[in-house]
Scaffold this motif. Structure first.
Motif, PDB file in Angstrom:
ATOM      1  N   PHE A 235       1.183   7.095 -20.445  1.00 58.64           N
ATOM      2  CA  PHE A 235       0.770   7.854 -21.619  1.00 58.64           C
ATOM      3  C   PHE A 235       1.794   7.577 -22.716  1.00 58.64           C
ATOM      4  CE2 PHE A 235       0.522  11.618 -24.284  1.00 58.64           C
ATOM      5  CZ  PHE A 235      -0.853  11.819 -24.394  1.00 58.64           C
ATOM      6  N   ARG A 236       1.343   7.050 -23.842  1.00 57.75           N
ATOM      7  CA  ARG A 236       2.261   6.623 -24.891  1.00 57.75           C
ATOM      8  C   ARG A 236       2.647   7.770 -25.819  1.00 57.75           C
ATOM      9  NH1 ARG A 236      -0.172   0.672 -26.514  1.00 57.75           N
ATOM     10  NH2 ARG A 236      -0.033  -0.155 -24.398  1.00 57.75           N
ATOM     11  N   THR A 237       3.950   7.865 -26.080  1.00 49.77           N
ATOM     12  CA  THR A 237       4.457   8.866 -27.021  1.00 49.77           C
ATOM     13  C   THR A 237       5.343   8.189 -28.052  1.00 49.77           C
ATOM     14  OG1 THR A 237       6.365   9.355 -25.585  1.00 49.77           O
ATOM     15  CG2 THR A 237       4.414  10.766 -25.341  1.00 49.77           C
TER      16      THR A 237
ATOM     17  N   THR B 185      -5.579  12.755 -18.572  1.00 50.10           N
ATOM     18  CA  THR B 185      -5.625  11.286 -18.532  1.00 50.10           C
ATOM     19  C   THR B 185      -5.194  10.729 -17.179  1.00 50.10           C
ATOM     20  OG1 THR B 185      -3.382  11.119 -19.438  1.00 50.10           O
ATOM     21  CG2 THR B 185      -5.216  11.071 -21.022  1.00 50.10           C
TER      22      THR B 185
ATOM     23  N   SER C 233      -2.337  10.376 -16.040  1.00 60.07           N
ATOM     24  CA  SER C 233      -1.219   9.453 -16.240  1.00 60.07           C
ATOM     25  C   SER C 233      -0.129   9.708 -15.217  1.00 60.07           C
ATOM     26  CB  SER C 233      -0.643   9.605 -17.649  1.00 60.07           C
ATOM     27  OG  SER C 233      -1.582   9.205 -18.603  1.00 60.07           O
TER      28      SER C 233
ATOM     29  N   ILE D 234       5.038   8.401 -18.587  1.00 60.23           N
ATOM     30  CA  ILE D 234       5.045   8.354 -20.051  1.00 60.23           C
ATOM     31  C   ILE D 234       5.768   7.094 -20.471  1.00 60.23           C
ATOM     32  CG2 ILE D 234       6.007   9.421 -22.131  1.00 60.23           C
ATOM     33  CD1 ILE D 234       5.627  12.137 -20.798  1.00 60.23           C
TER      34      ILE D 234
ATOM     35  N   ALA E 242      -2.416  16.830 -21.575  1.00 60.68           N
ATOM     36  CA  ALA E 242      -2.825  15.438 -21.829  1.00 60.68           C
ATOM     37  C   ALA E 242      -2.516  14.557 -20.621  1.00 60.68           C
ATOM     38  CB  ALA E 242      -2.124  14.902 -23.073  1.00 60.68           C
ATOM     39  N   LEU E 243      -1.376  14.760 -20.004  1.00 65.94           N
ATOM     40  CA  LEU E 243      -1.020  13.972 -18.820  1.00 65.94           C
ATOM     41  C   LEU E 243      -1.990  14.240 -17.668  1.00 65.94           C
ATOM     42  CD1 LEU E 243       2.848  14.423 -18.974  1.00 65.94           C
ATOM     43  CD2 LEU E 243       1.603  12.263 -19.265  1.00 65.94           C
TER      44      LEU E 243
ATOM     45  N   SER F 156       2.341   0.350 -18.798  1.00 64.40           N
ATOM     46  CA  SER F 156       1.343   1.412 -18.719  1.00 64.40           C
ATOM     47  C   SER F 156       2.003   2.774 -18.846  1.00 64.40           C
ATOM     48  CB  SER F 156       0.585   1.319 -17.397  1.00 64.40           C
ATOM     49  OG  SER F 156       1.478   1.486 -16.322  1.00 64.40           O
TER      50      SER F 156
END
Length: 180
Positions: A162-164, A88, A90, A93, A84-85, A160
């Motif tokens: 990648f949201r977890t 995206t 990113s 995180i 995912a990282l 900003s």
């Protein structure tokens, strides 16, 4: 369907109690087997209340971090998180509802071992600064944090990454969880 009543205190130390109801949901197959399923019941946790004493809240989140490190329940997510990282693009995180840092230290160590040395920022509505500083120290600065309160339902646009959310989605009503 049967009804279940329980008290749901408001975010106040005294009074403000209200009653809510949920229905037991059962289907014919389960009923024939003597089983039933119950719809989601949204209760509250004391340490989520603004009036709850900070030292006890911090001890609670520290304990949850210890359990996350000791049990390693999030180890299997590493390949998906890494993918995912990459997909995206990113650079970092942004962990919401971080509590005491939970699994973040070990997750970052495993990501680094996989060649994904990403910076992680911890946030929380009630930041546990001592635990966050511990995470920064243990990660040699690979984990940072915000000392200001961050509400996962209203994340400032300047944050900003990648949201977890780990072990925290249950704190929100279903509609709110979907909006996050």
């Amino acid at each position: 369907a049967a009804r279940l009543w329980w008290p749901c205190p408001a975010d106040k130390p005294r009074g403000g109690a209200r009653l809510a109801t949920r229905r037991f949901i059962s289907n014919p197959e389960s009923r024939a087997e003597g089983r039933f399923s119950m719809g989601r019941v949204h209760l509250f946790e004391l340490h989520d209340q603004s009036w709850f004493p900070k030292p006890i809240r911090d001890a609670d989140t520290d304990f949850l971090r210890f359990i996350s490190e000791f049990g390693n329940p999030y180890g299997p997510i590493i390949p998906r998180l890494k993918d995912a990282l990459i997909k995206t693009k990113s650079q970092g995180i942004l962990d919401l509802c971080s509590g005491g840092g939970g699994p973040i230290i070990s997750l970052r160590e495993k990501l680094v071992a996989e060649g994904c040395a990403v910076m992680i920022t911890l946030t929380d509505k009630f930041p546990n600064r001592t635990a966050f500083e511990y995470a920064r120290k243990r990660s040699d600065g690979g984990v940072d944090f915000l000392v200001d309160s961050v509400d996962a339902t209203a994340v400032p646009s300047n944050l900003s990454g990648f949201r977890t959310l780990f072990s925290s989605l249950h704190h929100f009503q279903p509609q709110m969880a979907r909006s996050i």
